[in-house]
Design a protein around this motif. Structure first.
Motif, PDB file in Angstrom:
ATOM      1  N   TYR A   1      47.841  64.001  16.308  1.00 20.01           N
ATOM      2  CA  TYR A   1      47.763  62.596  16.682  1.00 20.01           C
ATOM      3  C   TYR A   1      48.654  62.402  17.914  1.00 20.01           C
ATOM      4  O   TYR A   1      49.870  62.606  17.841  1.00 20.01           O
ATOM      5  N   VAL A   2      48.043  62.051  19.031  1.00 19.90           N
ATOM      6  CA  VAL A   2      48.786  61.810  20.267  1.00 19.90           C
ATOM      7  C   VAL A   2      49.180  60.339  20.270  1.00 19.90           C
ATOM      8  O   VAL A   2      48.320  59.457  20.353  1.00 19.90           O
ATOM      9  N   MET A   3      50.466  60.060  20.173  1.00 21.11           N
ATOM     10  CA  MET A   3      50.952  58.699  20.001  1.00 21.11           C
ATOM     11  C   MET A   3      51.667  58.227  21.269  1.00 21.11           C
ATOM     12  O   MET A   3      52.699  58.784  21.638  1.00 21.11           O
ATOM     13  N   LYS A   4      51.124  57.208  21.907  1.00 22.19           N
ATOM     14  CA  LYS A   4      51.720  56.658  23.126  1.00 22.19           C
ATOM     15  C   LYS A   4      52.164  55.225  22.855  1.00 22.19           C
ATOM     16  O   LYS A   4      51.369  54.399  22.390  1.00 22.19           O
ATOM     17  N   LEU A   5      53.442  54.937  23.124  1.00 21.23           N
ATOM     18  CA  LEU A   5      53.987  53.605  22.860  1.00 21.23           C
ATOM     19  C   LEU A   5      53.301  52.565  23.738  1.00 21.23           C
ATOM     20  O   LEU A   5      53.128  52.766  24.938  1.00 21.23           O
ATOM     21  N   ASN A   6      52.950  51.443  23.127  1.00 21.72           N
ATOM     22  CA  ASN A   6      52.266  50.388  23.873  1.00 21.72           C
ATOM     23  C   ASN A   6      53.212  49.550  24.721  1.00 21.72           C
ATOM     24  O   ASN A   6      52.895  49.197  25.865  1.00 21.72           O
ATOM     25  N   ASP A   7      54.387  49.219  24.159  1.00 22.57           N
ATOM     26  CA  ASP A   7      55.271  48.284  24.846  1.00 22.57           C
ATOM     27  C   ASP A   7      56.727  48.575  24.480  1.00 22.57           C
ATOM     28  O   ASP A   7      57.097  48.525  23.304  1.00 22.57           O
ATOM     29  N   LEU A   8      57.546  48.870  25.499  1.00 23.21           N
ATOM     30  CA  LEU A   8      58.960  49.146  25.248  1.00 23.21           C
ATOM     31  C   LEU A   8      59.687  47.957  24.625  1.00 23.21           C
ATOM     32  O   LEU A   8      60.699  48.123  23.944  1.00 23.21           O
ATOM     33  N   ALA A   9      59.190  46.778  24.869  1.00 24.69           N
ATOM     34  CA  ALA A   9      59.841  45.567  24.345  1.00 24.69           C
ATOM     35  C   ALA A   9      59.914  45.559  22.820  1.00 24.69           C
ATOM     36  O   ALA A   9      60.786  44.899  22.235  1.00 24.69           O
ATOM     37  N   SER A  10      59.013  46.291  22.163  1.00 28.16           N
ATOM     38  CA  SER A  10      59.011  46.315  20.694  1.00 28.16           C
ATOM     39  C   SER A  10      60.299  46.935  20.133  1.00 28.16           C
ATOM     40  O   SER A  10      60.659  46.693  18.981  1.00 28.16           O
ATOM     41  N   MET A  11      61.003  47.724  20.958  1.00 29.37           N
ATOM     42  CA  MET A  11      62.242  48.352  20.492  1.00 29.37           C
ATOM     43  C   MET A  11      63.415  47.374  20.428  1.00 29.37           C
ATOM     44  O   MET A  11      64.397  47.620  19.728  1.00 29.37           O
ATOM     45  N   LYS A  12      63.326  46.266  21.162  1.00 35.98           N
ATOM     46  CA  LYS A  12      64.444  45.317  21.188  1.00 35.98           C
ATOM     47  C   LYS A  12      64.698  44.707  19.822  1.00 35.98           C
ATOM     48  O   LYS A  12      65.831  44.398  19.465  1.00 35.98           O
ATOM     49  N   GLU A  13      63.635  44.536  19.048  1.00 32.23           N
ATOM     50  CA  GLU A  13      63.781  43.960  17.708  1.00 32.23           C
ATOM     51  C   GLU A  13      64.608  44.858  16.795  1.00 32.23           C
ATOM     52  O   GLU A  13      65.377  44.371  15.959  1.00 32.23           O
ATOM     53  N   PHE A  14      64.457  46.182  16.960  1.00 35.48           N
ATOM     54  CA  PHE A  14      65.084  47.125  16.029  1.00 35.48           C
ATOM     55  C   PHE A  14      66.404  47.707  16.552  1.00 35.48           C
ATOM     56  O   PHE A  14      67.176  48.256  15.787  1.00 35.48           O
ATOM     57  N   MET A  15      66.657  47.558  17.860  1.00 31.23           N
ATOM     58  CA  MET A  15      67.937  47.990  18.436  1.00 31.23           C
ATOM     59  C   MET A  15      68.455  46.877  19.354  1.00 31.23           C
ATOM     60  O   MET A  15      68.659  47.086  20.545  1.00 31.23           O
ATOM     61  N   PRO A  16      68.678  45.674  18.792  1.00 28.69           N
ATOM     62  CA  PRO A  16      69.030  44.514  19.629  1.00 28.69           C
ATOM     63  C   PRO A  16      70.358  44.649  20.356  1.00 28.69           C
ATOM     64  O   PRO A  16      70.550  44.055  21.420  1.00 28.69           O
ATOM     65  N   ASP A  17      71.280  45.425  19.796  1.00 28.40           N
ATOM     66  CA  ASP A  17      72.615  45.536  20.387  1.00 28.40           C
ATOM     67  C   ASP A  17      72.769  46.759  21.283  1.00 28.40           C
ATOM     68  O   ASP A  17      73.859  47.027  21.794  1.00 28.40           O
ATOM     69  N   SER A  18      71.693  47.515  21.457  1.00 31.24           N
ATOM     70  CA  SER A  18      71.755  48.735  22.272  1.00 31.24           C
ATOM     71  C   SER A  18      71.274  48.473  23.689  1.00 31.24           C
ATOM     72  O   SER A  18      70.570  47.493  23.957  1.00 31.24           O
ATOM     73  N   SER A  19      71.653  49.372  24.589  1.00 30.74           N
ATOM     74  CA  SER A  19      71.213  49.263  25.976  1.00 30.74           C
ATOM     75  C   SER A  19      69.766  49.734  26.105  1.00 30.74           C
ATOM     76  O   SER A  19      69.237  50.410  25.212  1.00 30.74           O
ATOM     77  N   ASP A  20      69.136  49.393  27.231  1.00 29.34           N
ATOM     78  CA  ASP A  20      67.784  49.888  27.494  1.00 29.34           C
ATOM     79  C   ASP A  20      67.775  51.412  27.542  1.00 29.34           C
ATOM     80  O   ASP A  20      66.789  52.042  27.149  1.00 29.34           O
ATOM     81  N   ALA A  21      68.877  51.998  28.021  1.00 28.38           N
ATOM     82  CA  ALA A  21      68.963  53.464  28.117  1.00 28.38           C
ATOM     83  C   ALA A  21      68.756  54.108  26.751  1.00 28.38           C
ATOM     84  O   ALA A  21      68.018  55.094  26.616  1.00 28.38           O
ATOM     85  N   SER A  22      69.377  53.553  25.724  1.00 29.85           N
ATOM     86  CA  SER A  22      69.231  54.089  24.362  1.00 29.85           C
ATOM     87  C   SER A  22      67.890  53.727  23.743  1.00 29.85           C
ATOM     88  O   SER A  22      67.236  54.551  23.105  1.00 29.85           O
TER      89      SER A  22
END
Length: 335
Positions: free
Chosen positions: A222-243
């Motif tokens: 299964y080749v999995m490509k992320l649709n939107d990086l913004a979805s990570m903000k919900e789960f790592m709200p206190d982290s930098s974009d780098a992480s």
């Protein structure tokens, strides 16, 4: 590596130990307690560094590279080729004007630990242990205030980072169908039975600067490509974009934790997770029924490592594998 030859040069020397919160020597990866305990016992028994902490520094104009080139213009003092076909050359350099120039050019630089986080943290503990036991003085410098490092320019074209793949095992209610359905909320997913096709698609994701990985649960990829990086903000709200933007962070947060229910503690303790650098080992574990599935990743980019460290954050364990590993015992530093 593959059909391409790489080479790089660095400096082996003693570096003063600083706590990470000083922001001078920067880690990028979390460590495991058991590995540090083993290393601490070794240091107590031998009072010696047997292998270097591998660290990177920024030198975009190559001032230090020029000094290294001058000092290594002659034949090396030691040269050998290891079992992997990697040739190691070493030049032993006495204190001289060029060495002083290197030290001056190093002043004020930050060091990014590429490999050897456990050794570095153990060295801090060992230094404090010697002082607490009265073996080293509380005031003034002692050999244990320093650690042996290999220092390499982060801009070197010879640096190679391999990915570390994830083998998932011992999940009692694992369903590939349900997992894929849940992942479609965040990923565009394509399937193929060909490993070559899957790997080519994974490389294309990397080349395009996009985020994704392969999941294999037997018979097809299964080749999995992320649709939107913004979805990570919900789960790592206190982290930098780098992480947040790291492939390993996306895999761990969106898939392993949220969808598969493997929490961070289980990952750290290896309850449901095994790490491997070998893709064949990962897929073989699935095919032989030893694992539920595996994830094949792209390598972390060197610049991403620097950005995470500079943000004062750490990647999940086994996010990077710098190749080749430095040879243990080539140089030893008595403490």
């Amino acid at each position: 590596v593959g059909d391409k030859e790489y080479s790089f040069k660095g400096l082996i020397g003693k570096v003063f130990l600083y706590e990470f919160d000083r922001g001078i020597i920067l880690p990028h990866e979390n460590t495991l307690s058991k590995a540090k305990e083993d290393r601490f016992n070794l240091m107590k028994a031998t009072a010696c560094n047997f292998s270097q902490v591998y660290s990177l520094y920024h030198d975009p104009v190559g001032k230090i590279d020029k000094s290294i080139a001058k000092l290594s213009a002659r034949e090396p003092d030691k040269s050998f080729t290891d079992k992997d076909g990697v040739t190691h050359n070493m030049w032993v350099v006495p204190r001289c004007t060029e060495v002083d120039k290197i030290s001056a050019n190093m002043a004020g630089k930050k060091l990014y630990i590429a490999d050897g986080h456990h050794r570095y943290e153990t060295a801090l503990r060992y230094r404090d242990y010697l002082k607490a036991e009265g073996i080293a003085p509380e005031e003034g410098e002692h050999e244990s205030d320093y650690i042996m490092m290999m220092l390499v320019n982060m801009q070197s074209s010879g640096l190679v980072v391999f990915p570390t793949h994830r083998i998932i095992h011992s999940l009692k209610k694992f369903s590939i169908t349900k997992t894929v359905e849940a992942c479609q909320q965040y990923f565009t997913i394509a399937t193929t039975k060909s490993a070559d096709t899957a790997n080519a698609k994974l490389k294309a994701i990397y080349a395009a600067g996009e985020k994704g990985f392969l999941m294999y649960a037997g018979k097809k990829y299964y080749v999995m490509k992320l649709n939107d990086l913004a979805s990570m903000k919900e789960f790592m709200p206190d982290s930098s974009d780098a992480s947040r933007n790291l492939d390993v962070s996306i895999l761990h947060k969106l898939v392993l934790e949220r969808i598969m229910g493997i929490d961070a503690e289980n990952m750290a303790n290896g309850v449901n997770l095994i790490y491997t650098r070998e893709q064949d080992e990962a897929t073989k574990a699935v095919d032989e029924g030893e694992a539920n599935c595996c994830f094949i990743l792209n390598p972390t980019r060197v610049e991403e490592i620097g950005e995470v460290a500079l943000a004062g954050e750490k990647m999940p364990q086994k996010s990077t594998y710098f190749y080749p590993k430095l040879t243990t015992g080539l140089v030893m530093n008595k403490l």
